[in-house]
Enzyme design. Structure first.
Site, PDB file in Angstrom:
ATOM      1  N   HIS A 123      -6.054   6.122   6.947  1.00 42.57           N
ATOM      2  CA  HIS A 123      -6.070   5.011   6.101  1.00 42.57           C
ATOM      3  C   HIS A 123      -6.917   3.945   6.541  1.00 42.57           C
ATOM      4  O   HIS A 123      -6.841   3.275   7.705  1.00 42.57           O
ATOM      5  CB  HIS A 123      -4.571   4.463   5.997  1.00 42.57           C
ATOM      6  N   HIS A 144       0.827  16.715  -0.637  1.00 44.87           N
ATOM      7  CA  HIS A 144       0.867  15.291  -0.085  1.00 44.87           C
ATOM      8  C   HIS A 144       2.010  14.919   0.129  1.00 44.87           C
ATOM      9  O   HIS A 144       2.335  13.810   1.069  1.00 44.87           O
ATOM     10  CB  HIS A 144       0.228  14.506  -1.379  1.00 44.87           C
ATOM     11  N   LYS A 160     -11.367  10.979   3.390  1.00 46.19           N
ATOM     12  CA  LYS A 160     -11.967  10.193   2.326  1.00 46.19           C
ATOM     13  C   LYS A 160     -13.070   9.419   2.512  1.00 46.19           C
ATOM     14  O   LYS A 160     -12.937   8.828   3.683  1.00 46.19           O
ATOM     15  CB  LYS A 160     -10.767   9.594   1.596  1.00 46.19           C
ATOM     16  N   ARG A 206       2.730  15.412   3.756  1.00 48.16           N
ATOM     17  CA  ARG A 206       1.995  14.317   4.422  1.00 48.16           C
ATOM     18  C   ARG A 206       2.963  13.103   4.679  1.00 48.16           C
ATOM     19  O   ARG A 206       2.873  12.458   5.643  1.00 48.16           O
ATOM     20  CB  ARG A 206       0.754  14.036   3.763  1.00 48.16           C
ATOM     21  N   ARG A 218      -4.600  16.070   4.381  1.00 48.00           N
ATOM     22  CA  ARG A 218      -4.859  16.115   3.113  1.00 48.00           C
ATOM     23  C   ARG A 218      -5.071  17.779   2.655  1.00 48.00           C
ATOM     24  O   ARG A 218      -5.561  18.655   3.737  1.00 48.00           O
ATOM     25  CB  ARG A 218      -5.730  15.425   2.380  1.00 48.00           C
ATOM     26  N   TYR A 270       5.405   3.220   4.341  1.00 43.37           N
ATOM     27  CA  TYR A 270       6.283   4.016   5.099  1.00 43.37           C
ATOM     28  C   TYR A 270       7.575   3.079   5.814  1.00 43.37           C
ATOM     29  O   TYR A 270       8.407   3.509   6.059  1.00 43.37           O
ATOM     30  CB  TYR A 270       5.421   4.891   6.066  1.00 43.37           C
TER      31      TYR A 270
END
Length: 307
Positions: A279, A253, A185, A256, A161, A288
């Site tokens: 994630h 992003h 995150k 990414r 990120r 994806y």
């Protein structure tokens, strides 16, 4: 102190400090939550039902707020607002200041299923080659060229990120193992392989251009040799998108997204990609796979005689 300042001091500021300190959320998430609160309090000021008392904000009032916002902003923004408000009320319930969360049970508008945008491998190569092309033409100095190349290599080669890239320090990088230890995150840690090419660029950058290489020294630097910021990375990307004649709406992003898509295209396991992206839920990564299915169907439609 005005009424707005008093409310902010009493309710918003402690919550924002909690987000940055205890929750360790990114500054962008914290800023989005602040925006949600500002919009919500402006709405409450137009209502007499709450009478300046958060304890009187009930499900009906919260539902009316959501309905009102659907007329003004996108569905995605409405979801973001509610997420921030739920977190806000949950915090004050834990602090013993409130008893109920009026955002629990709110029915939200369904979000449209949107596949993530990504670049092809050829487009990525055109993008990453940009700094060296400018250096060969003496359009930018070596420091800037290798810094820009490093930024692009790390965004694509490690799936960072942009906030993770800008906060990366030398202490997080293992040059022997070729990996970086990232805190993403929500304070979630992960190990990111950097790749042979990115490591070679990083090693050259460290030896020839970096101002400092101590444990806490930032890897990515501005032109003045200071720690860089996400806005600088975004502007850098725009420059090289233009140079490569690529769509200007591509963002860090979306690089990414390209990283994840290309991993799956080349046989990587979905669980592995989940770990590499950091994630928390597999469902976040599974989008994806829809990209891959969409591309398979497109190829089938173009190539099969009975498609």
């Amino acid at each position: 102190m005005s009424k707005d300042e008093a409310w902010r001091s009493l309710w918003v500021d402690p919550f924002v400090r909690h987000l940055a300190g205890e929750r360790r959320l990114s500054q962008y998430t914290a800023r989005n939550y602040e925006t949600a609160l500002e919009v919500f309090f402006r709405y409450l000021d137009s209502e007499t039902r709450w009478a300046g008392d958060l304890k009187k904000v009930d499900l009906r009032l919260a539902r009316d707020f959501v309905i009102e916002q659907q007329r003004r902003v996108s569905r995605r923004t409405v979801h973001n607002y509610v997420s921030g408000l739920r977190t806000f009320f949950k915090y004050w319930i834990r602090q013993g200041k409130l008893e109920t969360n009026p955002l629990v049970g709110i029915v939200l508008p369904k979000l449209p299923k949107k596949l993530p945008a990504f670049m092809t491998e050829r487009q990525v190569k055109l993008l990453i080659d940009g700094p060296m092309r400018l250096l060969e033409n003496e359009a930018i100095p070596p420091f800037q060229a290798w810094r820009d190349r490093l930024v692009l290599e790390l965004l694509y080669g490690a799936g960072f990120r942009v906030s993770e890239l800008c906060s990366l320090t030398y202490g997080q990088v293992s040059f022997d193992e070729g990996v970086a230890r990232i805190v993403g995150k929500g304070g979630k840690s992960r190990i990111c392989p950097l790749g042979r090419v990115a490591m070679a660029v990083l090693d050259k950058w460290r030896r020839e251009f970096s101002v400092g290489t101590a444990f806490l020294d930032p890897v990515v630097l501005s032109n003045s040799g200071k720690k860089w910021n996400p806005r600088g990375v975004q502007l850098l990307l725009k420059k090289y998108l233009s140079l490569a004649e690529l769509p200007m709406d591509l963002t860090p992003h979306k690089i990414r997204h390209s990283y994840a898509t290309h991993l799956l295209d080349n046989g990587a396991d979905l669980r592995l990609v989940q770990e590499l992206l950091g994630h928390a839920k597999l469902s976040t990564t599974q989008i994806y796979t829809h990209v891959n299915i969409s591309r398979l169907k497109e190829a089938f439609d173009q190539a099969h005689p009975r498609a």
